[in-house]
Structures are given as C-alpha cells and as structure tokens.
Scaffold this active site. Structure first.
Site, PDB file in Angstrom:
ATOM      1  N   SER A   1      11.596   5.056  15.544  1.00 59.62           N
ATOM      2  CA  SER A   1      10.392   4.643  16.283  1.00 59.62           C
ATOM      3  C   SER A   1      10.805   4.211  17.680  1.00 59.62           C
ATOM      4  CB  SER A   1       9.717   3.486  15.540  1.00 59.62           C
ATOM      5  OG  SER A   1       9.242   3.937  14.301  1.00 59.62           O
ATOM      6  N   LEU A   2      10.853   5.161  18.584  1.00 59.83           N
ATOM      7  CA  LEU A   2      11.331   4.863  19.935  1.00 59.83           C
ATOM      8  C   LEU A   2      10.214   4.229  20.774  1.00 59.83           C
ATOM      9  CD1 LEU A   2      13.831   5.082  21.739  1.00 59.83           C
ATOM     10  CD2 LEU A   2      12.988   7.296  22.514  1.00 59.83           C
ATOM     11  N   HIS A   3       9.144   4.946  20.970  1.00 51.63           N
ATOM     12  CA  HIS A   3       7.896   4.430  21.543  1.00 51.63           C
ATOM     13  C   HIS A   3       7.950   4.024  23.011  1.00 51.63           C
ATOM     14  CE1 HIS A   3       6.358   4.650  17.561  1.00 51.63           C
ATOM     15  NE2 HIS A   3       6.891   3.543  17.113  1.00 51.63           N
TER      16      HIS A   3
ATOM     17  N   CYS B   1       6.043  -5.339  15.770  1.00 50.91           N
ATOM     18  CA  CYS B   1       5.678  -4.378  16.804  1.00 50.91           C
ATOM     19  C   CYS B   1       4.222  -4.630  17.182  1.00 50.91           C
ATOM     20  CB  CYS B   1       5.903  -2.956  16.305  1.00 50.91           C
ATOM     21  SG  CYS B   1       7.608  -2.709  15.766  1.00 50.91           S
TER      22      CYS B   1
ATOM     23  N   CYS C   1       1.253  -2.540  15.721  1.00 54.03           N
ATOM     24  CA  CYS C   1       1.255  -2.218  14.285  1.00 54.03           C
ATOM     25  C   CYS C   1       0.572  -3.309  13.481  1.00 54.03           C
ATOM     26  CB  CYS C   1       2.705  -2.059  13.814  1.00 54.03           C
ATOM     27  SG  CYS C   1       2.843  -1.840  12.035  1.00 54.03           S
TER      28      CYS C   1
ATOM     29  N   SER D   1      12.087   6.205   8.190  1.00 54.82           N
ATOM     30  CA  SER D   1      11.758   5.818   9.561  1.00 54.82           C
ATOM     31  C   SER D   1      12.222   4.392   9.828  1.00 54.82           C
ATOM     32  CB  SER D   1      10.247   5.920   9.781  1.00 54.82           C
ATOM     33  OG  SER D   1       9.895   5.436  11.060  1.00 54.82           O
TER      34      SER D   1
ATOM     35  N   CYS E   1      -1.033   5.819  10.223  1.00 58.88           N
ATOM     36  CA  CYS E   1       0.188   5.118  10.641  1.00 58.88           C
ATOM     37  C   CYS E   1      -0.158   3.783  11.262  1.00 58.88           C
ATOM     38  CB  CYS E   1       0.911   5.898  11.737  1.00 58.88           C
ATOM     39  SG  CYS E   1       1.525   7.450  11.235  1.00 58.88           S
TER      40      CYS E   1
ATOM     41  N   GLU F   1       0.823  -1.202   0.000  1.00 59.36           N
ATOM     42  CA  GLU F   1       0.000   0.000   0.000  1.00 59.36           C
ATOM     43  C   GLU F   1       0.862   1.259   0.000  1.00 59.36           C
ATOM     44  OE1 GLU F   1      -4.125  -1.231   2.063  1.00 59.36           O
ATOM     45  OE2 GLU F   1      -2.506  -1.023   3.490  1.00 59.36           O
TER      46      GLU F   1
ATOM     47  N   CYS G   1       6.198  -7.265   7.033  1.00 58.85           N
ATOM     48  CA  CYS G   1       7.343  -6.807   7.813  1.00 58.85           C
ATOM     49  C   CYS G   1       7.848  -7.968   8.649  1.00 58.85           C
ATOM     50  CB  CYS G   1       6.923  -5.642   8.733  1.00 58.85           C
ATOM     51  SG  CYS G   1       8.320  -4.874   9.591  1.00 58.85           S
TER      52      CYS G   1
ATOM     53  N   ASN H   1      -3.318   4.436  16.396  1.00 58.53           N
ATOM     54  CA  ASN H   1      -4.405   4.200  15.441  1.00 58.53           C
ATOM     55  C   ASN H   1      -4.873   2.759  15.575  1.00 58.53           C
ATOM     56  OD1 ASN H   1      -4.440   6.782  14.064  1.00 58.53           O
ATOM     57  ND2 ASN H   1      -2.401   6.219  13.332  1.00 58.53           N
TER      58      ASN H   1
ATOM     59  N   CYS I   1       3.598   8.517   1.564  1.00 55.06           N
ATOM     60  CA  CYS I   1       4.102   7.512   2.499  1.00 55.06           C
ATOM     61  C   CYS I   1       4.319   6.224   1.704  1.00 55.06           C
ATOM     62  CB  CYS I   1       3.079   7.339   3.617  1.00 55.06           C
ATOM     63  SG  CYS I   1       3.573   6.132   4.843  1.00 55.06           S
TER      64      CYS I   1
ATOM     65  N   GLY J   1       6.660  -2.120   6.158  1.00 55.68           N
ATOM     66  CA  GLY J   1       8.010  -2.667   6.151  1.00 55.68           C
ATOM     67  C   GLY J   1       9.039  -1.839   6.876  1.00 55.68           C
ATOM     68  N   GLU J   2      10.180  -2.485   7.119  1.00 49.33           N
ATOM     69  CA  GLU J   2      11.312  -1.836   7.787  1.00 49.33           C
ATOM     70  C   GLU J   2      12.361  -1.509   6.719  1.00 49.33           C
ATOM     71  OE1 GLU J   2      12.537  -0.551  10.762  1.00 49.33           O
ATOM     72  OE2 GLU J   2      14.177  -0.225   9.355  1.00 49.33           O
TER      73      GLU J   2
END
Ligand code: SAH
Ligand code: SF4
Length: 425
Positions: free
Chosen positions: A276-278, A152, A155, A254, A398, A128, A148, A355, A141, A222-223
C-alpha cells in the site's frame, strides 16, 4: 487426562511489535468448551493432539491424516461423517475435539454480487470477510486482525482500536466458511492427493473446476505482517496440497509497509506481495499512512526490490488510493514511475478509487483524473489498471470494513490518532 501439547489460543495471540493500543490478552474461550478446536493446527499439531488424548503414535498419524483430509479437502465438521474412521472411534473424537467455524452474525449481498459476512469469534470479537465474484475468478478478502494498530487516514478499519490478532484457526476459518457458504466442497470420492505428505508443495492440486472461490487476498481488516505467525500458519494450511490446495500464485498479501517483516514473508510464506504505497513523497505518505514515519519510502522500496520470488512473471502490486488533490497530480504519477524504475522493481500499479465512509476526511479523485493518472503510468510501460469498486452499497469495498463492536466516539478517535502518531514519530 493429560493436557494438550500445544498452547491454548489465548497464549498464541502474540504481542504486536510497536503496538500502542491495549490489546486484549485475556483468555479467548475455546469454541466447544473444553474440547480442542482442530482448525488452525498444523498436521503435526493434530497428530500431537490425538497422541495426547491417548492414541499411539501410529494410530495418531493415520487418524491425523484422515481427519486433515476431511477438514480441509471435504469441509466436514462432524466426526460422525468421517466414514473411513472406525465407527467406535467417532464418539471418542467428538467428546474431545471439534472442527469449528466462526459464527455468522450477518451476511449481506451487494447489488453487484459481492458478499460480506460479519463474523464473530468464540470470545464475541467481530471481524468481516468479503467475497468478490468475477467472470473468471472469485476472490475472498480475508481479515487478519480485529481492527488495526495502524491508522491510515483514508481507511475505515484504521479508525478502530486494534482489539486483537486473529488466530490461524480464525483466519483459515474464514476460507472454510466461504466454501460452506458457496456450497463448493467436493462431493465425489475421497482420494488423497498423490503427494499429500509434501507440505511445501506450492503448486497445490487445486483446479478451479468451475468453483467460485479461486483466489485469496489478505486485504480485509488488519495489517497481516503485524500478525505474522498466525497469518503464516493459516496460509500454509490454505496452500497444503491435501486440503484447500490453493497455489501461492493465487494468494496475495497486502501490507502497508512493515519493512522488517517483508523478507520473511517472501521466504517463509512466498505468496504474491501487494504494497500500500499511496504516496510518493514523505510529506504526503507521513500524513495518510502514518507507518511511513517509522519505515520510509526508500526503505520500503528497497525491501520490495529484495522481495524473494518477485520477478517479471510475478510482479509486486503497488496499491495507490486516489485521493482528490492529495496524491493524484501528474507530477505524482511521474514520480511514481521514476521510483519504480530507480529501484528496478518488477511492478504493477493498482489504482484504487477512494471508497468513502462516514466522516472520512478525503474525497475520491474525479474519474477523469484517475484515468489521466493511469495513462501516464501506462505510457511509461507499467501496467496501472483502475480497480473497480465492489460492494460499496454494503460497505464491503476496500477500506470500508469495520465491525460495529468497538466503534469509538469522535473524541476517542482523535485521541487514538494522536497516540498512534506520537508512537510512530
Ligand atoms: N492493512 C493492509 C491490508 C488491508 S487494506 C494494507 O493496508 O495494505 C487493503 C487495501 O485497501 C490497502 O491498499 C488499503 O490501503 C486500501 N484502502 C484502505 N482504505 C481505503 C479506502 N477508503 N478506499 C480505497 N482503498 C482503501
Ligand atoms: Fe490498517 Fe491497512 Fe487500514 Fe492502514 S489501510 S489502517 S494498515 S487496514
């Protein structure tokens, strides 16, 4: 006829360091049958392909330069429309090459103007891309993988298996397709940029010119740092001054924290970095970003401090998803500030309201909590805006991206999560 000098797409799909899911390594059929798709090749790659097809070196150089300009500056997909190439040569090119685009399976528009496309590669794999229009900019984006490898917990993409890396052509193809869809290829005269041969020209020649697509974020599925070579190849094309010519300052990559690849990303790609610390402690980050078991917070922040090109004018963005009662306390905010100061990071924080997606194990923090968290960081002199969720109604926000093709069952999901965690442990 001799074979093209470069590897077919299937051989360019690299193994992913540390991956544990089965990656499809079979042949990815070329779009256009035996013809070579020029999208995603470097300038030298195009030139080499022309030479292999029979042009002499001088002609290949000239035609390569013209074709590059038509593909990336003008958005042309038919050789017949390349009017400065001799008429007799155009059918010759059409027989041997194509200028491909991903197939659009579905296109949706959110009530806030955000647009999402479900795309299909030549082998039918789906991914996407999302376009987010704002008053002063338009951000595309872009996805780097189908699915992935990482998992996470908050996600949606992380609930997919990794199916495969996208190729440079498939990554840059998203940008080309967005330009098509937005109808914003230049229509005027076709003057080459003055320093068209300077591929390292990071300033680019792009001016927004009233165009919609001004920024790119590698924040789709994806990463990106687990698909380094293809992402790098694609972004080099996007930044090339004689084509799309987007400045590195308008591109952000990112990562969830693939520490060993961060220095190379800075040196070899040079775009803005988002991390992406989070979470601010091992226990919580281990849970929500399992990659933390492999590369911990200290190593990650040290890699950020060493990131080439980061300074007060070009800050590193720390993304922080706001999860109710998980990572959103005042103490968490203070610890975040402390860490940023301890590592002397030129940083800004981007707070992302979580989200939701079907079956997600978390809830979003309340708006008051998010605001209080943001205020604490601002008070310490660090910018901490709250990202407005966009495109939630079409699952384009996101972490909501996920193509339907590989939706696993609940039992499979649990098994995949266990396998991924075991491999990281
Ligand atoms: N894989 C990369 C880039 C893609 S995700 C990475 O993880 O950085 C882009 C951003 O959206 C990341 O910061 C990611 O952590 C965040 N994100 C993922 N799921 C989300 C969700 N459900 N709600 C809000 N943000 C989410
Ligand atoms: Fe992958 Fe990023 Fe989603 Fe984590 S947040 S599962 S790294 S896409």
């Amino acid at each position: 006829m001799r074979k093209p000098p470069f590897l077919p797409i299937c051989a360019r799909i690299m193994q992913i360091p540390g991956h544990i899911d089965p990656v499809i390594t079979g042949t990815v059929p070329l779009r256009g049958g035996n013809r070579v798709d020029l999208v995603g090749l470097t300038r030298e790659g195009i030139r080499g392909a022309l030479e292999e097809a029979g042009l002499d070196a001088k002609a290949a150089k000239l035609r390569g330069k013209q074709i590059w300009h038509w593909i990336y500056h003008r958005g042309v997909t038919e050789f017949d429309a390349m009017t400065d190439i001799a008429k007799a040569m155009r059918p010759w090119l059409t027989e041997r090459f194509i200028v491909g685009r991903p197939t659009v399976r579905e296109a949706q528009v959110s009530n806030d103007g955000t647009r999402k496309w479900l795309l299909a590669a030549a082998d039918g794999q789906e991914y996407e891309m999302v376009f987010i229009p704002d008053a002063d900019r338009g951000t595309l984006c872009v996805s780097s993988q189908v699915g992935c490898t990482l998992n996470c917990r908050f996600c949606h993409t992380g609930t997919m298996r990794l199916v495969r890396n996208l190729t440079a052509g498939e990554i840059v193809g998203q940008v080309l397709l967005a330009r098509d869809a937005l109808g914003e290829w230049p229509k005027g005269t076709m003057a080459s940029a003055p320093d068209a041969d300077d591929e390292d020209d990071d300033a680019g020649h792009y001016t927004a010119d009233g165009r919609m697509l001004t920024n790119i974020v590698m924040m789709g599925m994806g990463e990106p740092l687990y698909n380094f070579d293809e992402v790098k190849g694609a972004l080099k094309i996007v930044m090339d001054g004689d084509g799309l010519a987007l400045s590195k300052r308008r591109i952000t990559l990112s990562t969830s924290g693939v520490v060993p690849m961060m220095a190379r990303a800075g040196e070899e790609i040079g775009v803005n970095l988002a991390v992406s610390l989070h979470a601010v402690n091992k226990e919580v980050r281990d849970e929500i970003v399992p990659l933390n078991r492999k590369y911990g917070i200290e190593d990650l922040l040290a890699a950020c401090a060493a990131y080439p090109g980061a300074n007060n004018a070009r800050r590193i963005t720390f993304e922080y998803v706001m999860l109710k009662d998980k990572n959103d306390s005042d103490a968490d905010a203070r610890e975040l500030v402390r860490l940023i100061k301890q590592y002397k990071l030129p940083a800004k924080v981007n707070l992302i309201p979580f989200n939701p997606w079907p079956g997600a194990p978390y809830e979003c923090s309340s708006p008051e909590r998010v605001r209080a968290f943001s205020n604490l960081i601002f008070e310490a002199g660090i910018s901490a805006p709250i990202r407005t969720p966009r495109g939630r109604d079409i699952m384009a926000a996101c972490g909501q991206l996920k193509s339907a093709a590989t939706r696993p069952t609940r039992a499979e999901l649990d098994r995949i999560a266990a396998e991924k965690q075991a491999a990281l442990g």
